[in-house]
Write a protein that holds these residues in place. Structure first.
Motif, mmCIF file in Angstrom:
data_model
loop_
_atom_site.group_PDB
_atom_site.id
_atom_site.type_symbol
_atom_site.label_atom_id
_atom_site.label_comp_id
_atom_site.label_asym_id
_atom_site.label_seq_id
_atom_site.Cartn_x
_atom_site.Cartn_y
_atom_site.Cartn_z
ATOM 1 N N GLN A 1 0.807 -1.219 0.000
ATOM 2 C CA GLN A 1 0.000 0.000 0.000
ATOM 3 C C GLN A 1 0.844 1.276 0.000
ATOM 4 O OE1 GLN A 1 -2.497 -0.496 3.464
ATOM 5 N NE2 GLN A 1 -4.084 -1.537 2.297
ATOM 6 N N THR B 1 -6.678 4.689 0.564
ATOM 7 C CA THR B 1 -5.427 5.421 0.369
ATOM 8 C C THR B 1 -5.579 6.339 -0.832
ATOM 9 O OG1 THR B 1 -4.028 3.663 1.292
ATOM 10 C CG2 THR B 1 -2.976 5.206 -0.215
ATOM 11 N N TRP C 1 -3.928 7.419 -3.635
ATOM 12 C CA TRP C 1 -2.713 6.930 -4.285
ATOM 13 C C TRP C 1 -1.894 8.054 -4.904
ATOM 14 C CZ3 TRP C 1 -1.989 7.352 -9.615
ATOM 15 C CH2 TRP C 1 -3.126 7.649 -10.381
ATOM 16 N N TYR D 1 3.624 0.524 -7.429
ATOM 17 C CA TYR D 1 3.834 1.460 -8.523
ATOM 18 C C TYR D 1 5.307 1.594 -8.881
ATOM 19 C CZ TYR D 1 -0.949 3.281 -8.104
ATOM 20 O OH TYR D 1 -2.314 3.425 -8.090
ATOM 21 N N ASN E 1 0.804 1.207 -12.185
ATOM 22 C CA ASN E 1 0.439 0.243 -11.151
ATOM 23 C C ASN E 1 0.562 -1.149 -11.758
ATOM 24 O OD1 ASN E 1 -0.760 -1.431 -9.283
ATOM 25 N ND2 ASN E 1 -2.580 -0.160 -8.993
#
Length: 266
Positions: A124, A156, A158, A241, A250
């Motif tokens: 994460q 989250t 991102w 990522y 990703n």
């Protein structure tokens, strides 16, 4: 990508049977070229579209790991006799799960199997994490998470995560505040599942560092479904990522895609 804890975290790109350590490639040109082929990660058949992170549509509809209750454990229907794969559910869902607080782009709550600590946090892009409760099953972790979601996000951001925008938080303080506020709800769950089914953990916060030379100021996302080739200088790796000077990608999203990888100056 596979990831292991370290200072910074150690990432390895998995392509078929090949393994490529990514840390030594920081600052180098990296090229990913999708052939157009996608294979189901379960049965291996060719599929024109990937479902549920790397499955063909028949497997997506048949496998328990692709069911709605994986994302929403409180919807578990095992005891109704309708689990898609009861044996899989017994081995994956009926084992200890951890409810945790993490900081990837701000405070969030999450759940994971106890065996997935700390990998889940690294996946994460968390810079801090703190396990706060342990429960006996995935369904129970879902009910606990629902309580916490009334007070704190379970998502989250991102883009903020990839910009490195995560000021340090007092996770033990947040834990104590939330446990006090949610005590009545937790007491109801303990009454339902048993006094020892939901256990408080006395754990220390974990801190994580990532191999990043430079965070992007503006996040542009690459997508193999729109462009077959992604190339640029590798500036960092965080979460799942790759951060290139041309944009981010990703890799988990493209599980099952046949991709050729090359690096270094041509």
């Amino acid at each position: 990508m596979a990831v292991e804890p370290g200072d910074p975290a150690r990432y390895t790109l998995r392509a078929g049977d090949d393994r490529l350590p990514l840390g030594p490639l920081l600052g180098e040109p990296l090229r990913l070229a999708w052939s157009g082929a996608i294979a189901c990660m379960n049965c291996g058949r060719a599929t024109r579209k990937s479902f549920g992170q790397g499955h063909c549509y028949p497997c997506f509809k048949r496998l328990a790991r692709c069911d709605t209750c994986i994302m929403k454990p409180e919807l578990c229907h095992y005891f109704q006799g309708t689990c898609r794969e009861p044996e899989w559910g017994e081995s994956h869902c009926f084992q200890p799960h951890v409810v945790y607080l993490a900081n990837a782009s701000g405070l969030k709550v999450g759940i994971t199997r106890a065996t997935q600590v700390p990998t889940r946090w690294l996946d994460q892009g968390a810079v801090q994490a703190l396990p706060i409760l342990e429960v006996d099953s995935r369904q129970q972790s879902g009910f606990v998470e629902m309580l916490f979601k009334g007070e704190v996000s379970d998502r989250t951001n991102w883009r903020a995560m990839l910009k490195g925008e995560a000021p340090e938080l007092d996770l033990p303080g947040e834990r104590d505040r939330l446990l006090e506020r949610l005590a009545p709800g937790l007491a109801e769950l303990r009454e339902r599942f048993g006094a020892e089914a939901i256990r408080e953990l006395d754990a220390a916060p974990r801190i994580f560092e990532y191999p990043v030379l430079e965070y992007p100021t503006k996040v542009a996302s690459h997508n193999f479904d729109k462009q077959a080739e992604v190339a640029g200088r590798l500036m960092g790796i965080k979460g799942q990522y790759l951060m290139l000077d041309s944009g981010v990608i990703n890799l988990r999203k493209f599980t099952g895609y046949e991709v050729a990888v090359s690096h270094g100056e041509s």
